[in-house]
Design an enzyme around this catalytic site. Structure first.
Site, PDB file in Angstrom:
ATOM      1  N   ALA A 247     -10.652 -22.403  -6.138  1.00 51.59           N
ATOM      2  CA  ALA A 247     -11.128 -22.555  -7.280  1.00 51.59           C
ATOM      3  C   ALA A 247     -12.578 -22.304  -7.557  1.00 51.59           C
ATOM      4  CB  ALA A 247     -10.696 -24.042  -8.025  1.00 51.59           C
ATOM      5  N   GLU A 248     -13.469 -22.816  -6.541  1.00 52.94           N
ATOM      6  CA  GLU A 248     -14.979 -22.387  -6.601  1.00 52.94           C
ATOM      7  C   GLU A 248     -15.003 -21.101  -6.346  1.00 52.94           C
ATOM      8  OE1 GLU A 248     -17.234 -24.247  -7.283  1.00 52.94           O
ATOM      9  OE2 GLU A 248     -18.992 -23.491  -6.189  1.00 52.94           O
ATOM     10  N   TYR A 249     -14.252 -20.462  -5.513  1.00 49.80           N
ATOM     11  CA  TYR A 249     -14.582 -18.962  -5.564  1.00 49.80           C
ATOM     12  C   TYR A 249     -14.383 -18.170  -6.677  1.00 49.80           C
ATOM     13  CZ  TYR A 249     -14.087 -14.328  -3.526  1.00 49.80           C
ATOM     14  OH  TYR A 249     -14.515 -12.815  -3.245  1.00 49.80           O
ATOM     15  N   ASP A 250     -13.213 -18.611  -7.322  1.00 49.69           N
ATOM     16  CA  ASP A 250     -12.517 -18.122  -8.438  1.00 49.69           C
ATOM     17  C   ASP A 250     -13.861 -18.292  -9.408  1.00 49.69           C
ATOM     18  OD1 ASP A 250     -10.526 -17.230  -7.149  1.00 49.69           O
ATOM     19  OD2 ASP A 250      -9.449 -18.791  -8.199  1.00 49.69           O
TER      20      ASP A 250
ATOM     21  N   SER B  94      -7.470  10.955  20.423  1.00 51.77           N
ATOM     22  CA  SER B  94      -6.482  10.251  20.566  1.00 51.77           C
ATOM     23  C   SER B  94      -6.256   9.526  21.662  1.00 51.77           C
ATOM     24  CB  SER B  94      -5.080  11.070  20.195  1.00 51.77           C
ATOM     25  OG  SER B  94      -5.129  12.095  20.881  1.00 51.77           O
TER      26      SER B  94
ATOM     27  N   GLU C 183      -6.749  -4.630  25.082  1.00 47.95           N
ATOM     28  CA  GLU C 183      -6.691  -5.134  23.734  1.00 47.95           C
ATOM     29  C   GLU C 183      -5.352  -4.601  23.076  1.00 47.95           C
ATOM     30  OE1 GLU C 183     -10.593  -3.229  22.960  1.00 47.95           O
ATOM     31  OE2 GLU C 183      -9.790  -1.817  21.547  1.00 47.95           O
TER      32      GLU C 183
ATOM     33  N   LYS D 109      -2.751  -2.248  21.026  1.00 48.62           N
ATOM     34  CA  LYS D 109      -2.716  -1.172  20.254  1.00 48.62           C
ATOM     35  C   LYS D 109      -2.135  -1.260  18.964  1.00 48.62           C
ATOM     36  CE  LYS D 109      -1.661   3.664  20.694  1.00 48.62           C
ATOM     37  NZ  LYS D 109      -1.534   4.098  19.384  1.00 48.62           N
TER      38      LYS D 109
ATOM     39  N   ASP E  38      -0.587  -0.858  15.249  1.00 51.88           N
ATOM     40  CA  ASP E  38       0.502   0.315  14.889  1.00 51.88           C
ATOM     41  C   ASP E  38       0.244   0.383  13.267  1.00 51.88           C
ATOM     42  OD1 ASP E  38       2.285   2.178  14.812  1.00 51.88           O
ATOM     43  OD2 ASP E  38       4.004   0.884  14.922  1.00 51.88           O
TER      44      ASP E  38
ATOM     45  N   ARG F 146      -8.441   9.161   9.551  1.00 57.49           N
ATOM     46  CA  ARG F 146      -8.603  10.148  10.814  1.00 57.49           C
ATOM     47  C   ARG F 146      -8.562  11.449  10.415  1.00 57.49           C
ATOM     48  NH1 ARG F 146      -5.120  11.431  14.972  1.00 57.49           N
ATOM     49  NH2 ARG F 146      -6.184  11.707  17.028  1.00 57.49           N
TER      50      ARG F 146
ATOM     51  N   TYR G 193     -12.128  -1.677  16.632  1.00 60.83           N
ATOM     52  CA  TYR G 193     -12.159  -1.669  18.065  1.00 60.83           C
ATOM     53  C   TYR G 193     -13.212  -0.734  18.816  1.00 60.83           C
ATOM     54  CZ  TYR G 193      -9.033   2.289  16.471  1.00 60.83           C
ATOM     55  OH  TYR G 193      -8.414   3.249  15.922  1.00 60.83           O
TER      56      TYR G 193
ATOM     57  N   LYS H 290      -9.068  -0.200  28.584  1.00 59.31           N
ATOM     58  CA  LYS H 290     -10.384   0.791  28.431  1.00 59.31           C
ATOM     59  C   LYS H 290     -11.330   0.336  29.543  1.00 59.31           C
ATOM     60  CE  LYS H 290     -10.206   0.979  23.365  1.00 59.31           C
ATOM     61  NZ  LYS H 290     -10.624   0.675  22.013  1.00 59.31           N
TER      62      LYS H 290
ATOM     63  N   LYS I 239       2.160   1.713  26.662  1.00 61.91           N
ATOM     64  CA  LYS I 239       3.158   1.171  25.408  1.00 61.91           C
ATOM     65  C   LYS I 239       3.849   0.200  25.982  1.00 61.91           C
ATOM     66  CE  LYS I 239       2.212   4.060  22.308  1.00 61.91           C
ATOM     67  NZ  LYS I 239       3.347   5.093  21.833  1.00 61.91           N
TER      68      LYS I 239
ATOM     69  N   CYS J 262      39.820 -16.590   7.513  1.00 58.28           N
ATOM     70  CA  CYS J 262      39.252 -16.771   8.842  1.00 58.28           C
ATOM     71  C   CYS J 262      39.919 -16.460   9.785  1.00 58.28           C
ATOM     72  CB  CYS J 262      38.849 -18.354   8.714  1.00 58.28           C
ATOM     73  SG  CYS J 262      38.324 -18.886  10.362  1.00 58.28           S
TER      74      CYS J 262
ATOM     75  N   CYS K 241      40.960 -19.998  11.797  1.00 57.03           N
ATOM     76  CA  CYS K 241      42.054 -20.848  11.260  1.00 57.03           C
ATOM     77  C   CYS K 241      42.855 -20.434  10.273  1.00 57.03           C
ATOM     78  CB  CYS K 241      41.447 -21.882  11.039  1.00 57.03           C
ATOM     79  SG  CYS K 241      40.271 -21.951   9.529  1.00 57.03           S
TER      80      CYS K 241
ATOM     81  N   CYS L  29      33.805 -20.090   5.872  1.00 60.56           N
ATOM     82  CA  CYS L  29      35.280 -20.347   6.129  1.00 60.56           C
ATOM     83  C   CYS L  29      35.622 -21.708   5.404  1.00 60.56           C
ATOM     84  CB  CYS L  29      35.706 -20.384   7.404  1.00 60.56           C
ATOM     85  SG  CYS L  29      37.359 -21.273   7.919  1.00 60.56           S
TER      86      CYS L  29
ATOM     87  N   CYS M  87      39.118 -26.073  10.912  1.00 56.02           N
ATOM     88  CA  CYS M  87      38.945 -24.785  11.656  1.00 56.02           C
ATOM     89  C   CYS M  87      38.195 -25.318  12.827  1.00 56.02           C
ATOM     90  CB  CYS M  87      37.957 -23.948  10.692  1.00 56.02           C
ATOM     91  SG  CYS M  87      37.436 -22.470  11.804  1.00 56.02           S
TER      92      CYS M  87
HETATM   93  S1  IVH Z   1      -9.412   3.577  20.821  1.00 55.58           S
HETATM   94  C1  IVH Z   1     -11.157   7.442  21.924  1.00 55.58           C
HETATM   95  N1  IVH Z   1      -8.228   1.144  20.580  1.00 55.58           N
HETATM   96  O1  IVH Z   1      -4.368   4.454  18.715  1.00 55.58           O
HETATM   97  C2  IVH Z   1     -10.416   6.215  21.854  1.00 55.58           C
HETATM   98  N2  IVH Z   1      -7.310   3.184  19.319  1.00 55.58           N
HETATM   99  O2  IVH Z   1      -3.944   7.124  20.206  1.00 55.58           O
HETATM  100  C3  IVH Z   1      -9.707   6.107  20.530  1.00 55.58           C
HETATM  101  N3  IVH Z   1      -5.289   2.786  17.937  1.00 55.58           N
HETATM  102  O3  IVH Z   1      -5.760   6.883  16.470  1.00 55.58           O
HETATM  103  C4  IVH Z   1      -9.184   5.021  20.076  1.00 55.58           C
HETATM  104  N4  IVH Z   1      -5.328   0.328  18.449  1.00 55.58           N
HETATM  105  O4  IVH Z   1      -5.204   4.565  15.562  1.00 55.58           O
HETATM  106  C5  IVH Z   1      -8.163   2.592  20.172  1.00 55.58           C
HETATM  107  N5  IVH Z   1      -7.160  -0.957  20.359  1.00 55.58           N
HETATM  108  C6  IVH Z   1      -7.301   0.496  19.995  1.00 55.58           C
HETATM  109  C7  IVH Z   1      -6.456   1.146  19.108  1.00 55.58           C
HETATM  110  C8  IVH Z   1      -6.344   2.185  18.982  1.00 55.58           C
HETATM  111  C9  IVH Z   1      -4.668   1.398  18.085  1.00 55.58           C
HETATM  112  C10 IVH Z   1      -4.616   3.688  17.882  1.00 55.58           C
HETATM  113  C11 IVH Z   1      -5.795   4.619  16.815  1.00 55.58           C
HETATM  114  C12 IVH Z   1      -5.788   6.108  17.361  1.00 55.58           C
HETATM  115  C13 IVH Z   1      -4.852   5.937  18.182  1.00 55.58           C
HETATM  116  C14 IVH Z   1      -4.965   6.774  19.436  1.00 55.58           C
END
Ligand code: IVH
Length: 812
Positions: free
Chosen positions: A33-36, A81, A121, A123, A125, A144, A233, A299, A323, A442, A445, A460, A466
């Site tokens: 509420a304070e934020y609002d 990528s 770390e 990945k 989605d 991107r 990241y 990495k 993956k 059923c 039974c 049922c 049953c």
């Molecule tokens: S590093 C050069 N770290 O994966 C390094 N990418 O295939 C490039 N992604 O388009 C990215 N989690 O959307 C990195 N912890 C993470 C990630 C990550 C998801 C995605 C990112 C990128 C794709 C690369």
């Protein structure tokens, strides 16, 4: 404050800090509420002086005017990528990490044999974005795109609550480009789809699609309404500020600047073995994570080593996307069966061609319920996407309609060769199998399968009749709050049911020591058979010699014997009537006093009881209408069970006034007001209602149906048989709330106003419409208004519903 510029600066700073504490640190320091309040103050000031709005104003987070299109943004540092690596998982659960060892070998080779540290770390989605900050202020956000040119989505990204609009701390660089992932958390995704469904709009296939669809809105006000999340990241470029030497330092620095990182879900490891162990642990956690991830990114930690390793084509050689095994796969539905659960819930189950998914071979998948099956339109022969995430039950996600088996209708139904007689109807092919419907009976039974209005789950109706539901029904019957049979636990009940010693409640009361011993012997045998061919002897026959009857069996029998005179409410609760919990059972006992009476209460009177609505009343009436259930009760009585009677403390005249039960007659739609008028017309008598031929046509028509007339007679007979005086007020001295005055205000969580009133009056209290010094209690619910204020001003005691119930209970 008379200097708006100063106040705007102050509010902007404060609100950004509060948002950071709330969304990034998950540790709010002020109430919402304070934020609002402060937010609204800032909005007002900015509306008066738009020129003073700061570039990091939190009011930008609500979105702005729609754009005509997105501008292109050329990425100074390309957005690359990652190459992928997979670790196939065996049925046993172990992984084959060969590809990862190859990656590690290559890295070490390029580093002259040196062992690099790895950061691992999630990945995510979602979708990658690049955020450019100049002098600490978010200047531009871009998608991107093709890696070289993306789209300018700045207004949209500004609406993402955990993206800092201004960087924090004392090491803010002049310029920094931060890379990270925009995603939708699973919970927000579920809520969004729920909302979409309620509004009759298209559902999103997964959180990634929802995030992408939300971010790429030309109208950023729509983006603002979708809850998106950003996780950083990488730093793509930087001028000034702190110069990290490793990727891990880079992440820590991003955290200091105010970005969210996947806390607890990333780490630095001395070698590939450590990285792989973390990968496996994260895969275990995957279903429980708040966001979707499709793997882990590994990495090389040292930035100097990264530079040495460089890039091949469009991916770094110092990183790999490791993956997870796919959670989804395609297979074919061979049949659709139903399963009857322990509570009677009937679930359609798809029998599948075996498919390896999420680390195991799946042969069955739940279809949840009939509605869900029809909504997804899953049919026999269909190719479907099945999903198995973690330990959850595999489910059918959707049908691949293009692969549905189709037949040329006429040719197939005639059993003729399609191509010989293929006429113009050839293109009018039809699905080979019809849409799915649950069976009506059923499979275990044969009792009817029923579904209550507004409920997705079909059940049922057999209950204890049953086999699938017996154990559950008995466990409930024997439980502490029901018949409280000491010594008879879940395990024994399951064994008794599995061996068919107990089919009905009454069978419990016919058990004897030899039966119990036999049961245990059989159970032990079937448990140990595979190892030793069933030669193990039971407790009762150690070393082949008969031992005296064992104590455990005696204890069970003693517990059963001791349960024979239960309180009426416990007995009613123990029967396991759907929707009848402890509280409802208590109401029934108070209102009717004896089991014999409860067994024949007409449904409309049940529906008038406080705490009982039409659904519950119907369920109780349906239960007692079944001859099988009545026979079961008779058997219990014959076996010596005798529920205690109790005085009626809730008088029928107090809760079931004629206008109330008249308004609850099935098939006769009327309001209580109109029902009261009908009762007046009938001369306020049952005889009038039943015989008077001058009553409104609608009533006479309803009454002309034999079953309705019979119902009226049974109500009359029932009412005549019920006591008209409350022993609580007449014979047992003053009632608990005698002479006390109550005022009800606001909406109570479970009781309707007239139900609360009936309960108070049944306990001897009075309910008044206005608060005065004479009021003893004000019962206040949601949105209580001036009456509550008045009570507080006069110092009158204020109760909530729970306290009212406690007060009512205290008098019993
Ligand atoms: S590093 C050069 N770290 O994966 C390094 N990418 O295939 C490039 N992604 O388009 C990215 N989690 O959307 C990195 N912890 C993470 C990630 C990550 C998801 C995605 C990112 C990128 C794709 C690369």
């Amino acid at each position: 404050m008379d200097n708006p510029a100063l106040r705007i600066r102050e509010l902007t700073g404060l609100l950004n800090r509060y948002a950071y504490e709330y969304y990034t640190l998950d540790a709010p320091s002020v109430p919402d509420a304070e934020y609002d309040t402060l937010f609204r103050e800032l909005e007002t000031l900015e509306a008066a002086r738009p020129d003073l709005r700061l570039p990091d104003s939190p009011t930008l987070r609500v979105g702005g005017e729609p754009l005509a299109g997105f501008e292109s943004v050329r990425h100074e540092v390309p957005m690359l990528s990652l190459s992928n690596a997979f670790s196939p998982q065996h049925e046993s659960g172990t992984f084959d990490h060969a590809e990862m060892y190859t990656f590690d070998g290559r890295v070490r080779g390029s580093l002259g044999g040196r062992q690099p540290e790895y950061v691992v770390e999630p990945k995510f989605d979602g979708l990658a974005v690049s955020l450019l900050y100049r002098s600490g202020v978010l200047e531009r956000a871009a998608t991107r795109g093709d890696g070289s040119v993306g789209e300018n989505v700045t207004p949209n990204v500004k609406t993402i609550a955990n993206v800092p609009l201004r960087l924090h701390g004392d090491q803010v660089p002049e310029l920094i480009e931060v890379r990270g992932e925009v995603m939708m958390l699973k919970a927000d995704f579920a809520a969004l789809n729920h909302q979409q469904a309620a509004a009759g709009q298209k559902l999103f296939a997964n959180p990634r699609n929802a995030a992408a669809g939300s971010l790429r809105q030309l109208d950023s006000r729509i983006t603002a309404r979708r809850r998106l999340h950003f996780s950083a990241y990488a730093i793509a470029r930087r001028e000034g500020g702190f110069a990290p030497a490793t990727h891990f330092e880079e992440l820590e620095y991003l955290k200091k600047l105010g970005f969210s990182l996947p806390e607890g879900h990333y780490g630095v490891f001395p070698d590939i073995a450590g990285a792989l162990a973390f990968y496996e642990a994260m895969q275990q956690q995957r279903p429980k994570l708040p966001y979707e991830i499709d793997g882990m990114v590994v990495k090389v930690n040292s930035l100097a080593e990264q530079q040495k390793l460089g890039f091949i084509s469009r991916a770094p050689r110092w990183a790999v996307a490791h993956k997870f095994p796919a959670e989804e796969a395609l297979t074919v539905v061979e049949a659709i069966d139903v399963q009857v659960g322990r509570t009677g819930a009937v679930t359609p189950v798809a029998r599948l061609q075996p498919v390896f998914v999420g680390g195991v071979t799946v042969t069955n998948a739940t279809l949840h319920n009939e509605g869900e099956t029809q909504r997804k339109d899953v049919r026999v022969g269909d190719t479907v996407v099945v999903r198995r995430a973690g330990d959850v039950i595999p489910e059918v996600v959707r049908v691949v309609l293009e692969r549905r088996p189709m037949s040329e209708a006429a040719a197939v139904s005639d059993g003729l060769q399609g191509d010989m007689f293929a006429g113009p109807s050839e293109s009018r092919s039809e699905p080979v199998y019809p849409p799915y419907c649950l069976p009506r009976h059923c499979p275990i039974c044969g009792s009817g399968i029923e579904r209550e209005e507004d409920e997705a789950v079909a059940r049922c109706s057999g209950g204890m009749l049953c086999r699938a539901q017996r154990a559950q029904g008995l466990i409930h019957f024997a439980s502490r709050k029901a018949m409280d049979i000491e010594g008879l636990g879940q395990r024994q009940i399951e064994q008794l049911v599995a061996q068919d010693w107990v089919k009905h409640f009454a069978d419990l009361y016919r058990l004897d020591i030899p039966t119990l011993q036999q049961m245990k012997e059989n159970a032990d045998k079937s448990e140990t058979q595979p190892e030793n061919g069933g030669e193990t002897l039971s407790d009762g026959r150690k070393n082949g010699k008969k031992q005296p009857p064992v104590k455990w069996a005696e204890n069970i029998l003693a517990g059963i014997e001791a349960s024979k005179q239960p309180e009426l409410a416990r007995f009613l609760f123990a029967l396991g009537i759907r929707h009848v919990g402890e509280r409802t059972a208590k109401s029934l006992a108070q209102a009717f006093g004896t089991l014999e009476t409860v067994r024949r209460v007409p449904e409309p009177l049940l529906a008038c009881l406080p705490d009982i609505g039409t659904v519950v009343a119907h369920s109780i009436a349906r239960f007692f209408a079944q001859t099988g259930q009545q026979a079961m009760i008779d058997e219990l009585l014959a076996a010596g069970v005798s529920p205690k009677s109790q005085p009626v403390t809730l008088l029928v005249s107090q809760y079931a006034q004629p206008q109330k039960w008249l308004a609850r007659l099935s098939g006769y739609k009327t309001s209580e007001t109109r029902a009261a008028a009908l009762w007046d017309l009938a001369g306020r008598s049952m005889a009038g209602l039943i015989n008077d031929n001058a009553l409104p046509a609608q009533w006479q028509q309803w009454r002309s149906r034999p079953e309705n007339l019979a119902l009226l007679h049974s109500i009359e007979a029932f009412l005549n048989g019920m006591p008209s005086e409350n022993p609580n007020t007449v014979s047992d001295g003053p009632a608990a709330l005698a002479g006390k005055t109550f005022v009800l205000t606001g909406t109570l969580p479970t009781l309707k106003r007239d139900e609360a009133q009936a309960l108070i009056e049944a306990a001897g209290g009075k309910v008044s419409g206005s608060v005065s010094k004479k009021t003893d209690y004000v019962v206040a619910g949601e949105a209580a208004g001036s009456k509550l204020e008045k009570a507080q001003a006069l110092g009158v005691a204020v109760l909530d519903e729970a306290q009212l119930k406690a007060l009512l209970d205290s008098g019993k």
